[in-house]
Design an enzyme around this catalytic site. Structure first.
Site, short mmCIF file in Angstrom:
data_model
loop_
_atom_site.label_atom_id
_atom_site.label_comp_id
_atom_site.label_asym_id
_atom_site.label_seq_id
_atom_site.Cartn_x
_atom_site.Cartn_y
_atom_site.Cartn_z
CG ASP A 91 -19.10 -38.11 -27.15
OD1 ASP A 91 -20.01 -37.23 -26.41
OD2 ASP A 91 -18.40 -37.77 -28.13
CG LEU A 92 -18.94 -42.89 -20.03
CD1 LEU A 92 -17.72 -42.45 -19.22
CD2 LEU A 92 -20.31 -43.29 -19.09
CG ASP A 93 -16.73 -46.25 -21.62
OD1 ASP A 93 -15.58 -45.90 -21.04
OD2 ASP A 93 -17.36 -47.00 -20.63
CD GLU A 94 -20.92 -43.11 -26.92
OE1 GLU A 94 -20.83 -42.14 -27.70
OE2 GLU A 94 -21.85 -43.71 -26.42
CG ASN A 138 -11.13 -45.76 -20.65
OD1 ASN A 138 -10.56 -46.46 -19.65
ND2 ASN A 138 -12.43 -45.51 -20.53
#
EC number: 3.5.1.10
Length: 288
Positions: free
Chosen positions: A229-232, A193
Site C-alpha cells: 500500500d503506497l505510503d500506507e 520509508n
C-alpha cells in the site's frame, strides 16, 4: 550499566496468563540481571509484546545455551523471540534518489556514533548525484538507473545486492520510486520509508507548494515499514512542526526536510534497538 551494553531479549505471542512471569522468572533463574523492561498487552488484537535489556551476572553467558533453555518455555506460549548481543550492529542498506537531507543525517549519525548502532555496507541510488557523499564516507555506491522497461531488472539487481551484503534493514532515505508489488512483498517488514505528512493530504508534484497555497498550519513526516500500500505501511514514528502564514513554499520545504530527517533517524534507532513489533497492519513500539 547502560542499555547499549546490555543483551536485548524481545518476544511476542498471544495474550496468555503467565507471559511476563515466564520471561522474568527465566532471567532470575539464570542470573540475568534486568536493566530495563517494557511490555504491552493488546486487548484489541489479543497480543503480548515484551522487551528486556539484561546483563549476565557471571562471565559464562552463552547465547546458544540461553536459546536451548528458553525454547521449551517459549513453546508453551507459541512465542516468537530474538536475542541481540551488546556488540551487534545491524547491517543497513540506504536507498536514495537526489534529495540528500536524510542521507546526510544518517551518515553523520553513523560516522559519529550518534544513537545509531549500525553498519552501512552500501548505498543504492537511481541517480549518480550523491556518489561523492558516499565516497567521502568510504561506502560503496551503486548507481542503478531505472525506467519503465528496466524496472524488473533494476529491482532484481537491488535484491542481489541486499543478499550479497547480508543486509538486515533497508532504509529508503527519500528514494523517489514506486516499487513493484513483488519488491514491496520482498521488503515487507524490513524496509523503512519516510514521507511527508501534510494535512490535507497533498499528493503528486510539489506537495509543499500545494500546502502553502491552502494555508497549511503544520508540516510533518511519517516513517513506516514498506508494504504494497503506497505510503500506507505500518507506522513506526511521526513528527510535526507548526507553521503559519509567514512561511513561504521554500520555508515549508526546509522545515519539512528537518522533520523528515529526525523522524527517519528515530525510526531506524527504534528498529535496530528491537523496540518495534509488527502486529498485523500496526506496530507496537516499546520506547525506553
Amino acid at each position: 550499566m547502560p542499555n547499549n551494553k546490555s543483551w536485548v531479549f524481545a518476544a511476542q505471542c498471544d495474550s496468555i496468563l503467565g507471559t511476563v512471569d515466564v520471561c522474568t522468572h527465566f532471567m532470575a533463574q539464570n542470573c540475568l540481571y534486568i536493566d530495563e523492561i517494557q511490555s504491552f498487552d493488546d486487548k484489541t488484537d489479543v497480543g503480548f509484546f515484551i522487551r528486556i535489556a539484561f546483563r549476565p551476572e557471571g562471565d559464562d553467558f552463552d547465547a546458544a545455551t540461553f536459546g536451548a533453555l528458553f525454547q521449551p518455555q517459549a513453546d508453551r506460549f507459541n512465542m516468537t523471540w530474538s536475542l541481540t548481543a551488546p556488540d551487534h550492529r545491524e547491517r543497513v542498506a540506504i536507498m536514495v534518489s537526489k534529495y540528500d537531507h536524510c542521507l546526510n543525517d544518517l551518515l553523520y549519525r553513523y560516522r559519529t556514533g550518534n544513537m545509531l548502532d549500525i553498519e552501512i555496507p552500501l548505498i543504492i541510488s537511481n541517480h549518480p548525484d550523491l556518489q561523492g557523499l558516499a565516497e567521502w564516507h568510504d561506502i560503496p555506491y551503486y548507481h542503478l538507473p531505472i525506467s519503465k522497461d528496466t524496472k524488473p531488472a533494476q529491482e532484481a539487481k537491488i535484491r542481489e545486492l541486499l543478499e550479497q551484503y547480508d543486509i538486515d534493514l533497508v532504509v529508503l532515505a527519500r528514494y523517489m520510486q514506486v516499487m513493484s508489488p513483488a519488491m514491496c512483498e520482498y521488503l515487507d517488514g524490513w524496509a523503512i520509508n519516510i514521507h511527508h505528512s501534510l494535512l490535507p493530504g497533498f499528493k503528486g508534484a510539489k506537495p509543499y507548494h500545494q500546502a502553502w497555497a491552502k494555508g497549511a498550519k503544520m508540516v510533518g513526516a511519517t516513517a513506516h515499514y514498506i508494504n504494497n500500500d503506497l505510503d500506507e505501511g505500518p507506522i513506526i514514528t511521526q513528527g510535526i512542526q507548526d507553521v503559519d502564514h509567514t512561511f513561504y513554499p521554500e520555508d515549508l520545504v526546509r522545515v519539512g526536510q528537518d522533520v523528515e530527517r529526525v523522524v527517519l533517524a528515530k525510526a531506524v534507532r527504534l528498529h535496530v534497538s528491537k523496540r518495534v513489533f509488527l502486529s498485523g497492519g500496526r506496530t507496537v513500539v516499546l520506547k525506553g
